[in-house]
Write an enzyme that holds these catalytic residues in place. Sequence first.
Site, PDB file in Angstrom:
ATOM      1  N   GLU A 119      30.081  45.988  35.153  1.00 12.70           N
ATOM      2  CA  GLU A 119      29.168  44.913  35.551  1.00 12.70           C
ATOM      3  C   GLU A 119      28.473  45.294  36.869  1.00 12.70           C
ATOM      4  O   GLU A 119      29.106  45.897  37.745  1.00 12.70           O
ATOM      5  CB  GLU A 119      29.984  43.637  35.758  1.00 12.70           C
ATOM      6  CG  GLU A 119      29.165  42.414  36.107  1.00 12.70           C
ATOM      7  CD  GLU A 119      30.032  41.220  36.515  1.00 12.70           C
ATOM      8  OE1 GLU A 119      31.170  41.426  36.989  1.00 12.70           O
ATOM      9  OE2 GLU A 119      29.562  40.085  36.365  1.00 12.70           O
ATOM     10  N   LYS A 167      26.660  36.278  30.449  1.00 13.58           N
ATOM     11  CA  LYS A 167      27.934  35.887  31.080  1.00 13.58           C
ATOM     12  C   LYS A 167      28.023  34.373  31.251  1.00 13.58           C
ATOM     13  O   LYS A 167      27.116  33.744  31.796  1.00 13.58           O
ATOM     14  CB  LYS A 167      28.055  36.574  32.440  1.00 13.58           C
ATOM     15  CG  LYS A 167      29.373  36.327  33.165  1.00 13.58           C
ATOM     16  CD  LYS A 167      29.347  37.018  34.530  1.00 13.58           C
ATOM     17  CE  LYS A 167      30.665  36.888  35.279  1.00 13.58           C
ATOM     18  NZ  LYS A 167      30.561  37.518  36.627  1.00 13.58           N
ATOM     19  N   CYS A 213      33.879  40.242  33.220  1.00 12.88           N
ATOM     20  CA  CYS A 213      34.537  39.921  34.488  1.00 12.88           C
ATOM     21  C   CYS A 213      35.314  38.601  34.497  1.00 12.88           C
ATOM     22  O   CYS A 213      36.298  38.457  33.810  1.00 12.88           O
ATOM     23  CB  CYS A 213      33.502  39.975  35.623  1.00 12.88           C
ATOM     24  SG  CYS A 213      34.244  40.155  37.261  1.00 12.88           S
TER      25      CYS A 213
END
Length: 530
Positions: free
Chosen positions: A84, A185, A218
Amino acid sequence: MSARFLRTAGFVLLCLTGLQLIRAEDYLSYVAAVYEHRVLLNPEPRVLLERRSALEHIDRNLRVFEEQAAAAARQGAQIIVFPEDAIHGFNYTRASIAGYLETVPDPNEVTWCPCAEPDRFPDTEVLQRLSCMAHENRIFVVANMASRQSCDRSTDLHCPVDGRYQFNTNVVFSDNGTIVARYHKQNLYFEAAFDAPPKSEYVTFTTPFAGRFGVFTCFDILFREPAVTLVKDMGIRQIVYPTAWMNQLPLLAAVQFQRAFSHAAGVTLLAANIQASEYGMTGSGIFTPWDSIVHHDTEGNSGKLLVLRVPVLDPAFIGKSLDNARPTLVPFSVYSTNNLSSEEPGKAHVWPTSYKQSDVEYCHKDPECKENADSPLTFTSIMMYDNFTLVPLQGNKGNLIICSGSLCCHLLFQRSHTDEFYALGVFNGLHVVHGTYYLEVCALVRCTGLHHSSCGGETEYAHTLVDFRLDGTFSTLHVFPGILGSGMNLEIPDHSGWESGGRFYISRRGMTTGLVTAMLYGRLYEKDDV
Ligand SMILES: *[C@@H]1O[C@H](CO)[C@@H](O)[C@H](O)[C@H]1NC(C)=O
Ligand SMILES: *[C@@H]1O[C@H](CO)[C@@H](O)[C@H](O)[C@H]1NC(C)=O
Ligand SMILES: *[C@@H]1O[C@H](CO)[C@@H](O)[C@H](O)[C@H]1NC(C)=O
Ligand SMILES: *[C@@H]1O[C@H](CO)[C@@H](O)[C@H](O)[C@H]1NC(C)=O
């Protein structure tokens, strides 16, 4: 340890609860790669850059990607995951990131190979470079970039005032360069430049060598959507996971939680983190439910490519032929090939003779046990911003319990030394710093000093060997077990699972490194918003 063995042996051994060895070459397998990238940051992320200057910055990172994709392909890798923020960096504002944004067409609507048709959409230099990287190396590429998507405020209630979404985006390219997946995300971590998508996205893609993979990013790993839905409801057993994770011991170092997630969920996790040791970011790995290779280097200043042959876990791809021989993976349960689940967990252990079965059941049956929990030895200490209640380990063996509300944590232990201070801690409540999420945690930690307040401090080292069995009365089904040995030595339990009475347990004996942390990290997703 296992990683070294894997390399010399030249094939993968899956060690199932230490009792049964299965060779991956007996199964369908593929070669995966992750690259921990030493990201070249924009030193002034809050200042708007022209597209041209943004591309000059991006180029410096993409050149490294190109070298590493080629290196991975030379080692036989069929898929590579990049971290990321590894192309553009971080700490942008909504306005200052503008020069970095590209529009990524929805692969469900548009079939596009940017390398073959570079002029089809404007301002797509990053997509073109990534696509050509995949095409030239005949490798699936997973990369994270900053994207924009125009929206219309008159028809879309969620559309931001400036008429566009800005997304933290993973893009997946097939080995011919075609975009096959796009994921926005969901759980942003204080990323002022980006919007979360209005609805969480469940994104998968299919490869010819291993079937389906799911995608998330993440911080998503700590939340139900989309991670748990992909695994539990959609049957995904292979995950690609770009991350930019700041390590925080004793419970949330990057590789520590990657290991715990892969094991708890029964999935292969291809995790690529940034290398930015000045911000505490490092820790990447290739994790199967049983084994892993990892890279964790808090002092490093260079990238690291990890390549490993791993078994295919997508049940749809494997088909029926191999089913009988394979472990059955039941996420957030116990799984094994040797039917340990059918044994009574307490009896599966050969404890030192001083322990009796009655010890294991101590506190589970004794109604006065909760009162014992208020022993005068009990203290509190802040661990990762949460106020834990703890009880110290004393002597070289023992049987301890500590409770908070409905969660009681119970530990049986025997240890080699008594000079390092350990405590058993419990936390049952809402975590509110750097994110809001509800936790039920039992944790055996090595305190960094001899004072109570040192319990919860960060250390990677311990010399005390501990045999233990840790269980807790969790109200959530989603418990992530983790065992961390000295020097970031990742372990998985000898045994773990649910016992009658709704307790989740792990046990481990015979570790060869000192114990830093043993945790049962429970997430009560449904209480996050209360
Ligand atoms: C990002 O911003 C935070 C808060 O202002 C700061 O502490 C950190 O050093 C910044 N990191 C980078 C890479 O700019
Ligand atoms: C490119 O890859 C995709 C996904 O694997 C596949 O569907 C498509 O047929 C391939 N295209 C060509 C021209 O080979
Ligand atoms: C494992 O246990 C299940 C359920 O208890 C049983 O149906 C199955 O036959 C057992 N398998 C083996 C190999 O013992
Ligand atoms: C932690 O909790 C205890 C007991 O509720 C309380 O006495 C103590 O002040 C708390 N500590 C902090 C730092 O909030």
